[in-house]
Design a protein around this motif. Structure first.
Motif, PDB file in Angstrom:
ATOM      1  N   PRO A 115     112.570  67.112   1.187  1.00  0.00           N
ATOM      2  CA  PRO A 115     111.770  67.397   2.334  1.00  0.00           C
ATOM      3  C   PRO A 115     112.451  67.398   3.625  1.00  0.00           C
ATOM      4  O   PRO A 115     112.093  68.223   4.615  1.00  0.00           O
ATOM      5  N   GLU A 116     113.461  66.674   3.855  1.00  0.00           N
ATOM      6  CA  GLU A 116     114.111  66.834   4.825  1.00  0.00           C
ATOM      7  C   GLU A 116     114.609  68.120   5.421  1.00  0.00           C
ATOM      8  O   GLU A 116     114.885  68.587   6.320  1.00  0.00           O
ATOM      9  N   GLU A 152     112.081  70.498   6.219  1.00  0.00           N
ATOM     10  CA  GLU A 152     111.606  70.348   7.613  1.00  0.00           C
ATOM     11  C   GLU A 152     112.652  70.879   8.528  1.00  0.00           C
ATOM     12  O   GLU A 152     112.266  71.329   9.690  1.00  0.00           O
ATOM     13  N   SER A 209     112.251  74.360   8.691  1.00  0.00           N
ATOM     14  CA  SER A 209     110.941  74.852   9.394  1.00  0.00           C
ATOM     15  C   SER A 209     110.798  74.633  10.928  1.00  0.00           C
ATOM     16  O   SER A 209     110.365  75.549  11.466  1.00  0.00           O
ATOM     17  N   LEU A 210     111.652  73.797  11.411  1.00  0.00           N
ATOM     18  CA  LEU A 210     111.931  73.887  12.799  1.00  0.00           C
ATOM     19  C   LEU A 210     112.632  74.780  13.433  1.00  0.00           C
ATOM     20  O   LEU A 210     112.790  74.795  14.739  1.00  0.00           O
ATOM     21  N   TRP A 232     104.079  73.270   7.015  1.00  0.00           N
ATOM     22  CA  TRP A 232     104.044  72.005   7.328  1.00  0.00           C
ATOM     23  C   TRP A 232     102.749  71.469   6.580  1.00  0.00           C
ATOM     24  O   TRP A 232     102.913  70.213   5.826  1.00  0.00           O
ATOM     25  N   LEU A 237     104.232  70.791   3.146  1.00  0.00           N
ATOM     26  CA  LEU A 237     105.187  69.755   3.126  1.00  0.00           C
ATOM     27  C   LEU A 237     104.498  68.338   3.041  1.00  0.00           C
ATOM     28  O   LEU A 237     104.983  67.364   2.636  1.00  0.00           O
ATOM     29  N   VAL A 238     103.431  68.210   3.705  1.00  0.00           N
ATOM     30  CA  VAL A 238     102.510  67.097   4.053  1.00  0.00           C
ATOM     31  C   VAL A 238     101.958  66.593   2.510  1.00  0.00           C
ATOM     32  O   VAL A 238     101.861  65.329   2.167  1.00  0.00           O
ATOM     33  N   ASP A 263     103.520  67.479  -0.256  1.00  0.00           N
ATOM     34  CA  ASP A 263     104.771  67.162  -1.150  1.00  0.00           C
ATOM     35  C   ASP A 263     104.893  68.581  -2.118  1.00  0.00           C
ATOM     36  O   ASP A 263     105.232  68.531  -3.286  1.00  0.00           O
ATOM     37  N   TRP A 292     106.655  71.074  -2.339  1.00  0.00           N
ATOM     38  CA  TRP A 292     107.880  71.634  -1.929  1.00  0.00           C
ATOM     39  C   TRP A 292     108.338  73.164  -2.169  1.00  0.00           C
ATOM     40  O   TRP A 292     108.812  73.631  -1.619  1.00  0.00           O
TER      41      TRP A 292
END
Length: 193
Positions: A4-5, A8, A11-12, A30, A33-34, A36, A38
């Motif tokens: 997940p990290e 994330e 995605s940033l 996102w 991701l919320v 899960d 993945w």
């Protein structure tokens, strides 16, 4: 970092206004991701990475995430994209000759494992064509059968030998003997590093 990290972080690095032709945006990523989801998020990020060039950190994060999820083809694709950032992009339309002309009866694998030789215009000291080695990735297919045609990406072992190529140039693919196919260059982009 865990999956997940990594997703994330990738995605940033996607510009907020960026969207695929199906209107997929980083906001969609996102949402998955919320939840899960993945693998879905990874797939969407890969699609967003095809819309416009994204930085090496983006593709490295996706590579690590795919490896942790044991998604071998996605990991290989993301690693391929990392290499393209480092050495450049060469895309081509490849036409393979029929099996009866070349002796190759099995399909060419599509995930960047084949390293054929290419005649790209260089000559050896005796005047014969000098062949250059490059990996081959088949776009939008798992393989190309003999006599088949597909869009491909070419990853040279020595990118400096390929810099003279332009869109429209025709090169030939060899596997030890006569040409097994011809490729018309569609796109050449220099390294973005």
């Amino acid at each position: 970092m865990d999956v997940p990290e990594l997703l994330e972080a990738a995605s940033l690095l996607v510009p907020e206004g960026l969207a695929t032709e199906n209107d997929i945006t980083v906001r969609d990523v996102w949402e998955y991701l919320v939840q899960d989801e993945w693998e879905v998020a990874l797939g969407l990020l890969e699609e967003l990475g095809d819309v416009q060039p994204l930085p090496l950190d983006f593709w490295e994060s996706l590579t690590d995430a795919a490896r942790q999820m044991r998604l071998d083809r996605s990991a290989a694709w993301c690693q391929w994209r990392c290499s393209e950032i480092r050495i450049g992009v060469i895309r081509a339309d490849l036409n393979l000759r029929p099996a009866e002309e070349t002796g190759r009866h099995s399909p060419i694998p599509g995930a960047g494992v084949l390293r054929p030789m290419w005649s790209i215009g260089h000559r050896a000291s005796n005047g014969e064509p000098a062949l250059n080695i490059a990996f081959l990735w088949v776009e939008f297919a798992l393989e190309i059968p003999p006599g088949g045609r597909a869009s491909v990406r070419i990853m040279p072992l020595d990118a400096s030998q390929w810099r003279h190529l332009n869109s429209g140039d025709v090169i030939t693919m060899h596997e030890g003997g006569p040409a097994v196919g011809t490729a018309t260059i569609l796109e050449v982009q220099p390294s973005s590093e």
